[in-house]
Design an enzyme around this catalytic site. Sequence first.
Site, PDB file in Angstrom:
ATOM      1  N   LEU A   1      55.547  20.944  33.272  1.00 15.17           N
ATOM      2  CA  LEU A   1      55.767  19.638  32.639  1.00 15.17           C
ATOM      3  C   LEU A   1      54.458  18.861  32.555  1.00 15.17           C
ATOM      4  O   LEU A   1      53.476  19.209  33.212  1.00 15.17           O
ATOM      5  CB  LEU A   1      56.811  18.878  33.464  1.00 15.17           C
ATOM      6  CG  LEU A   1      58.189  19.579  33.502  1.00 15.17           C
ATOM      7  CD1 LEU A   1      59.033  19.085  34.669  1.00 15.17           C
ATOM      8  CD2 LEU A   1      58.915  19.380  32.178  1.00 15.17           C
ATOM      9  N   PRO A   2      54.433  17.794  31.740  1.00 14.00           N
ATOM     10  CA  PRO A   2      53.163  17.110  31.516  1.00 14.00           C
ATOM     11  C   PRO A   2      52.502  16.524  32.775  1.00 14.00           C
ATOM     12  O   PRO A   2      51.319  16.750  33.005  1.00 14.00           O
ATOM     13  CB  PRO A   2      53.523  15.990  30.533  1.00 14.00           C
ATOM     14  CG  PRO A   2      54.765  16.466  29.845  1.00 14.00           C
ATOM     15  CD  PRO A   2      55.508  17.283  30.862  1.00 14.00           C
TER      16      PRO A   2
ATOM     17  N   THR B   1      49.991  20.581  36.048  1.00 12.31           N
ATOM     18  CA  THR B   1      48.833  20.008  36.734  1.00 12.31           C
ATOM     19  C   THR B   1      49.189  18.575  37.104  1.00 12.31           C
ATOM     20  O   THR B   1      49.347  17.726  36.228  1.00 12.31           O
ATOM     21  CB  THR B   1      47.593  19.998  35.810  1.00 12.31           C
ATOM     22  OG1 THR B   1      47.350  21.335  35.380  1.00 12.31           O
ATOM     23  CG2 THR B   1      46.373  19.467  36.536  1.00 12.31           C
TER      24      THR B   1
ATOM     25  N   LYS C   1      42.604  23.079  41.574  1.00 11.56           N
ATOM     26  CA  LYS C   1      42.590  22.863  40.118  1.00 11.56           C
ATOM     27  C   LYS C   1      41.720  21.636  39.767  1.00 11.56           C
ATOM     28  O   LYS C   1      40.927  21.673  38.821  1.00 11.56           O
ATOM     29  CB  LYS C   1      44.038  22.664  39.636  1.00 11.56           C
ATOM     30  CG  LYS C   1      44.200  22.200  38.212  1.00 11.56           C
ATOM     31  CD  LYS C   1      44.018  23.311  37.212  1.00 11.56           C
ATOM     32  CE  LYS C   1      44.177  22.785  35.789  1.00 11.56           C
ATOM     33  NZ  LYS C   1      43.762  23.718  34.785  1.00 11.56           N
TER      34      LYS C   1
ATOM     35  N   LYS D   1      42.825  13.554  31.680  1.00 12.45           N
ATOM     36  CA  LYS D   1      43.898  13.516  32.689  1.00 12.45           C
ATOM     37  C   LYS D   1      43.444  14.216  33.982  1.00 12.45           C
ATOM     38  O   LYS D   1      43.579  13.691  35.071  1.00 12.45           O
ATOM     39  CB  LYS D   1      45.146  14.206  32.121  1.00 12.45           C
ATOM     40  CG  LYS D   1      46.262  14.392  33.135  1.00 12.45           C
ATOM     41  CD  LYS D   1      47.305  15.403  32.676  1.00 12.45           C
ATOM     42  CE  LYS D   1      47.993  16.015  33.876  1.00 12.45           C
ATOM     43  NZ  LYS D   1      48.875  17.116  33.576  1.00 12.45           N
TER      44      LYS D   1
END
Length: 296
Positions: free
Chosen positions: A65-66, A96, A171, A246
């Site tokens: 998901l976003p 992420t 990440k 982001k």
Amino acid sequence: MAKIAFVGLGNMGGPMAANLVKNGHEVHVFDLSPAALEHAVEAGAVAASSAIEAAEGVEYLITMLPAGKHVESVLVSGDALLDRVGSNCLVIDSSTIDADTARKLAQAAKDRCIEFVDAPVSGGVAGAAAGTLAFMVGGSDAAFAKAKPVLECMGQNIFHAGDSGAGQVAKACNNMLLAIHMAGTAEALNLGINNGLDPAVLSEIMLKSSGRNWSLEVYNPVPGVQEGSAASRNYEGGFMTDLMCKDLGLAMEASQSSGSPVPMGSAARGLFNLHQSQGNGRLDFSSVFRLFERKN
Ligand code: NAD
């Protein structure tokens, strides 16, 4: 073969779910977008009318998901899938998101005797389609061992980064470094161009010298230097500047919560945010080269 629920079938989740189907798994899918759901069904997945229906009786639940708020809503507050799946189900979040939310979700799962791993990916849409993603996993040894064979259907390199949240930290570190060497590569190539050098020749020199790095080697930001690069197709496709901004925001959150100095990361974030504010959010992130480029 396992019964798997997959929620979030966007640019990444769609091809990832398709690779699970290709490997013989029974994949029950849900997305708020009917078009995304339809694509997954064309790839052989079983459509569900809700996330709750998709998660019924599954051994694995994967979310792609976003951002953190979407994952929280699907797992805890809205659909509350953690209250629906059984304790034999392993929950894998590959979105992420920030490490703190990942740790909170792991705790919420643990409170219900459910195993949870954060497993963000690197490799982009092309890697998702080819099944060559890198997964950075945070969670217990047992949860990692259970996740690995399923992740191997979607990726080539599966790393156990550490406990809950460690995948998301890995990440954030990786993408902050990527932003730094992309911005630095664009800056150096532009300096060469403005001093009369051919960027292709300069790239070749630096690739055999100490300036060599991944951005220069496989993702050259100057149009025309590398065939097939995002730069050579007008910065279309690839990894969007919006997503890089982001990810840099997540790296800054990790730096704040741990009191870590990130002067280079902050500078890169400033550059990418400026580039985004000039209307380039949907262009590939290597278009940051345009910030440096002489306009006349
Ligand atoms: P995307 O926007 O293409 O897909 C997200 C999907 O989630 C959409 O189809 C949306 O409809 C669905 N969705 C949102 N809320 C939902 C809900 N409550 N229930 C069901 N479905 C819901 O995003 P993406 O590019 O696939 O990225 C997904 C994640 O992977 C993000 O966290 C992103 O940062 C990360 N990521 C993306 C890339 C990339 O190159 N695109 C690379 C690595 C990591």
